[in-house]
Scaffold this motif. Structure first.
Motif, PDB file in Angstrom:
ATOM      1  N   UNK A  53     -53.799 103.192  77.931  1.00  0.00           N
ATOM      2  CA  UNK A  53     -55.226 103.395  77.667  1.00  0.00           C
ATOM      3  C   UNK A  53     -55.658 102.660  76.408  1.00  0.00           C
ATOM      4  N   UNK A  54     -54.803 102.651  75.387  1.00  0.00           N
ATOM      5  CA  UNK A  54     -55.122 101.932  74.152  1.00  0.00           C
ATOM      6  C   UNK A  54     -55.208 100.433  74.401  1.00  0.00           C
ATOM      7  N   UNK A  55     -54.282  99.911  75.195  1.00  0.00           N
ATOM      8  CA  UNK A  55     -54.321  98.487  75.528  1.00  0.00           C
ATOM      9  C   UNK A  55     -55.580  98.138  76.306  1.00  0.00           C
ATOM     10  N   UNK A  56     -55.984  99.020  77.191  1.00  0.00           N
ATOM     11  CA  UNK A  56     -57.193  98.768  77.972  1.00  0.00           C
ATOM     12  C   UNK A  56     -58.430  98.801  77.078  1.00  0.00           C
ATOM     13  N   UNK A  57     -58.465  99.735  76.145  1.00  0.00           N
ATOM     14  CA  UNK A  57     -59.602  99.774  75.213  1.00  0.00           C
ATOM     15  C   UNK A  57     -59.687  98.479  74.412  1.00  0.00           C
ATOM     16  N   UNK A  58     -58.535  97.946  74.028  1.00  0.00           N
ATOM     17  CA  UNK A  58     -58.576  96.703  73.274  1.00  0.00           C
ATOM     18  C   UNK A  58     -59.063  95.555  74.146  1.00  0.00           C
ATOM     19  N   UNK A  59     -58.640  95.502  75.393  1.00  0.00           N
ATOM     20  CA  UNK A  59     -59.115  94.420  76.278  1.00  0.00           C
ATOM     21  C   UNK A  59     -60.626  94.468  76.438  1.00  0.00           C
ATOM     22  N   UNK A  60     -61.153  95.657  76.576  1.00  0.00           N
ATOM     23  CA  UNK A  60     -62.607  95.803  76.699  1.00  0.00           C
ATOM     24  C   UNK A  60     -63.288  95.305  75.425  1.00  0.00           C
ATOM     25  N   UNK A  61     -62.737  95.668  74.278  1.00  0.00           N
ATOM     26  CA  UNK A  61     -63.337  95.248  73.017  1.00  0.00           C
ATOM     27  C   UNK A  61     -63.281  93.738  72.835  1.00  0.00           C
ATOM     28  N   UNK A  62     -62.186  93.129  73.285  1.00  0.00           N
ATOM     29  CA  UNK A  62     -62.002  91.689  73.105  1.00  0.00           C
ATOM     30  C   UNK A  62     -62.714  90.852  74.170  1.00  0.00           C
ATOM     31  N   UNK A  63     -63.170  91.488  75.234  1.00  0.00           N
ATOM     32  CA  UNK A  63     -63.734  90.755  76.373  1.00  0.00           C
ATOM     33  C   UNK A  63     -64.763  89.697  75.978  1.00  0.00           C
ATOM     34  N   UNK A  64     -65.666  89.962  75.018  1.00  0.00           N
ATOM     35  CA  UNK A  64     -66.676  88.942  74.679  1.00  0.00           C
ATOM     36  C   UNK A  64     -66.092  87.658  74.116  1.00  0.00           C
ATOM     37  N   UNK A 123     -67.010  94.903  61.028  1.00  0.00           N
ATOM     38  CA  UNK A 123     -67.207  93.487  60.706  1.00  0.00           C
ATOM     39  C   UNK A 123     -67.674  92.680  61.898  1.00  0.00           C
ATOM     40  N   UNK A 124     -67.556  93.244  63.117  1.00  0.00           N
ATOM     41  CA  UNK A 124     -67.959  92.530  64.319  1.00  0.00           C
ATOM     42  C   UNK A 124     -66.817  91.762  64.940  1.00  0.00           C
ATOM     43  N   UNK A 125     -66.806  91.722  66.245  1.00  0.00           N
ATOM     44  CA  UNK A 125     -65.707  91.075  66.965  1.00  0.00           C
ATOM     45  C   UNK A 125     -65.654  89.589  66.675  1.00  0.00           C
ATOM     46  N   UNK A 126     -66.784  88.988  66.329  1.00  0.00           N
ATOM     47  CA  UNK A 126     -66.832  87.543  66.069  1.00  0.00           C
ATOM     48  C   UNK A 126     -66.294  87.170  64.690  1.00  0.00           C
ATOM     49  N   UNK A 127     -65.997  88.165  63.861  1.00  0.00           N
ATOM     50  CA  UNK A 127     -65.533  87.864  62.503  1.00  0.00           C
ATOM     51  C   UNK A 127     -64.172  87.184  62.502  1.00  0.00           C
ATOM     52  N   UNK A 128     -63.377  87.426  63.548  1.00  0.00           N
ATOM     53  CA  UNK A 128     -62.062  86.803  63.682  1.00  0.00           C
ATOM     54  C   UNK A 128     -61.937  86.216  65.072  1.00  0.00           C
ATOM     55  N   UNK A 129     -60.979  85.324  65.239  1.00  0.00           N
ATOM     56  CA  UNK A 129     -60.755  84.713  66.552  1.00  0.00           C
ATOM     57  C   UNK A 129     -59.962  85.648  67.447  1.00  0.00           C
ATOM     58  N   UNK A 130     -59.925  85.329  68.733  1.00  0.00           N
ATOM     59  CA  UNK A 130     -59.104  86.103  69.662  1.00  0.00           C
ATOM     60  C   UNK A 130     -57.660  86.161  69.196  1.00  0.00           C
ATOM     61  N   UNK A 131     -57.096  85.017  68.816  1.00  0.00           N
ATOM     62  CA  UNK A 131     -55.700  84.998  68.382  1.00  0.00           C
ATOM     63  C   UNK A 131     -55.498  85.852  67.140  1.00  0.00           C
ATOM     64  N   UNK A 132     -56.470  85.882  66.242  1.00  0.00           N
ATOM     65  CA  UNK A 132     -56.351  86.708  65.042  1.00  0.00           C
ATOM     66  C   UNK A 132     -56.284  88.189  65.408  1.00  0.00           C
ATOM     67  N   UNK A 133     -57.163  88.631  66.287  1.00  0.00           N
ATOM     68  CA  UNK A 133     -57.142  90.035  66.699  1.00  0.00           C
ATOM     69  C   UNK A 133     -55.832  90.365  67.404  1.00  0.00           C
ATOM     70  N   UNK A 134     -55.363  89.453  68.257  1.00  0.00           N
ATOM     71  CA  UNK A 134     -54.087  89.691  68.931  1.00  0.00           C
ATOM     72  C   UNK A 134     -52.953  89.794  67.924  1.00  0.00           C
ATOM     73  N   UNK A 135     -52.978  88.922  66.928  1.00  0.00           N
ATOM     74  CA  UNK A 135     -51.922  88.935  65.925  1.00  0.00           C
ATOM     75  C   UNK A 135     -51.936  90.219  65.104  1.00  0.00           C
ATOM     76  N   UNK A 136     -53.108  90.717  64.750  1.00  0.00           N
ATOM     77  CA  UNK A 136     -53.164  91.985  64.027  1.00  0.00           C
ATOM     78  C   UNK A 136     -52.594  93.120  64.881  1.00  0.00           C
TER      79      UNK A 136
END
Length: 373
Positions: A53-64, A123-136
């Motif tokens: 469920x946590x992984x799915x929530x992150x996918x939804x957040x990263x979708x944009x 800070x908004x999803x656009x504050x970092x790149x997709x790879x940055x969020x994945x790395x965190x």
């Protein structure tokens, strides 16, 4: 962040780690028991369905910010998180025989599913790149994989962190990352985990009853990581991958220590969990009289020193997301530690660490009921 040809060539010229520290950390029983992603997923399906469920929530957040049809990196990152989570649950968590009250699989979710989400919200999803969020997210999953290495520091990096880096690299390999194609993930994972090091070595005193020694004493290495790189990695300031990874290390360290910004009762609970783990590592049961004074010291002087003297947010994004909530906890923490000292002064020396912890829980509820937090 995409690596330039120069950065990739630079990466190929180095061994598997950036900082020059020993990195021969062999597989242990937990790695051998959960050898791949498939085994991890089979265990997670029955033992930890909440991770999905946590992984799915992150996918939804990263979708944009996920490019159309380009889900591969997200899937690989998810696989790595699943494998790391399962191994930590077995090694030091609720699945195994060496339970650590703080450094277990639940701490992964504290960062991965709660604090990163708060950072995104502030800070908004656009504050970092997709790879940055994945790395965190990979940092959240991998930074505490090992907790039983000898306390030896190299280039300022603790042995637990070095071992976690090396195992983290093996996890990335098993999840489908490639060390050349995905070099930024390996570079970023190393520096974020290295930067999370706290120097917990006590001064040459009777540390067993010295409360100052019962908390991490140096602050996160992330704040000094540029100095370490200047000393050990010539030319790193000309390498965009390392510059960016160091910036992410500041954010990662802020996420790791943002328990200071949790709702007050949760913040207090994290301190008690860390205290319980430390007593276990010192071979004292919190039910024993020998634990009473160390626990009392940790939860009063130690907590205050960590909160007010040692802890700092290192990144602009971390300060933006968490500093306000930390400040809101300052007055309640002072009230709590003063009340705990007063209660113990009246009642006399506590019979055990558990008694101190129980009193602290009662006082926390009283403080919250008075609306201080």
């Amino acid at each position: 962040m995409a690596l330039t040809y120069t950065a990739v060539a630079w990466w190929r010229a180095w061994p598997h780690v950036i900082l020059p520290f020993p990195h021969e950390f062999a597989e242990d029983a937990a790695e051998r028991s959960i050898a791949d992603v498939a085994q991890a997923r089979a265990l997670l399906a029955s033992l930890a369905p909440g991770l999905g469920a946590a992984l799915e929530r992150r996918r939804v957040a990263l979708a944009p910010i996920i490019p159309d049809g380009d889900i591969d990196r997200v899937e690989r990152a998810d696989a790595a998180v699943e494998l790391a989570y399962a191994r930590l649950a077995l090694r030091h968590g609720s699945w195994g025989a060496d339970f650590h009250a703080y450094h277990n699989e639940h701490h992964i979710l504290e960062i991965f599913d709660s604090r990163i989400a708060r950072l995104m919200q502030h800070v908004g999803i656009q504050a970092l790149s997709l790879d940055d969020w994945l790395l965190l997210g990979l940092f959240a999953a991998c930074h505490d994989l090992r907790q039983r290495e000898p306390a030896i520091y190299s280039a300022g990096v603790g042995s637990n962190e070095r071992a976690s880096i090396v195992e983290g690299f093996r996890i990335l390999d098993l999840a489908g990352f490639e060390r050349t194609r995905d070099a930024s993930f390996y570079i970023g994972l190393e520096l974020t985990i290295a930067g999370s090091t706290f120097d917990a070595r006590p001064p040459a005193q009777d540390w067993e009853y010295n409360s100052v020694d019962l908390v991490q004493s140096g602050g996160a290495l992330a704040s000094k990581l540029d100095v370490k790189l200047d000393k050990h990695v010539s030319g790193w300031r000309e390498n965009p991958a390392l510059i960016h990874a160091r910036e992410l290390a500041l954010i990662a360290a802020d996420l790791d220590t943002a328990n200071v910004a949790e709702p007050f009762a949760r913040f207090v609970e994290t301190g008690m969990r860390l205290c319980q783990e430390r007593e276990m590592r010192c071979h004292r049961a919190t039910s024993e009289v020998a634990s009473a004074l160390p626990v009392f010291g940790f939860l009063t002087d130690g907590q205050e020193r960590f909160f007010f003297d040692l802890h700092r947010f290192n990144s602009d994004l971390g300060r933006q997301a968490f500093s306000g909530d930390k400040q809101a906890n300052a007055q309640p923490l002072k009230a709590l530690t003063m009340a705990l000292r007063a209660r113990i002064a009246i009642a006399g020396k506590p019979a055990s660490g558990d008694e101190v912890i129980n009193v602290m829980r009662t006082l926390t509820r009283e403080i919250e009921s008075r609306g201080l937090r």
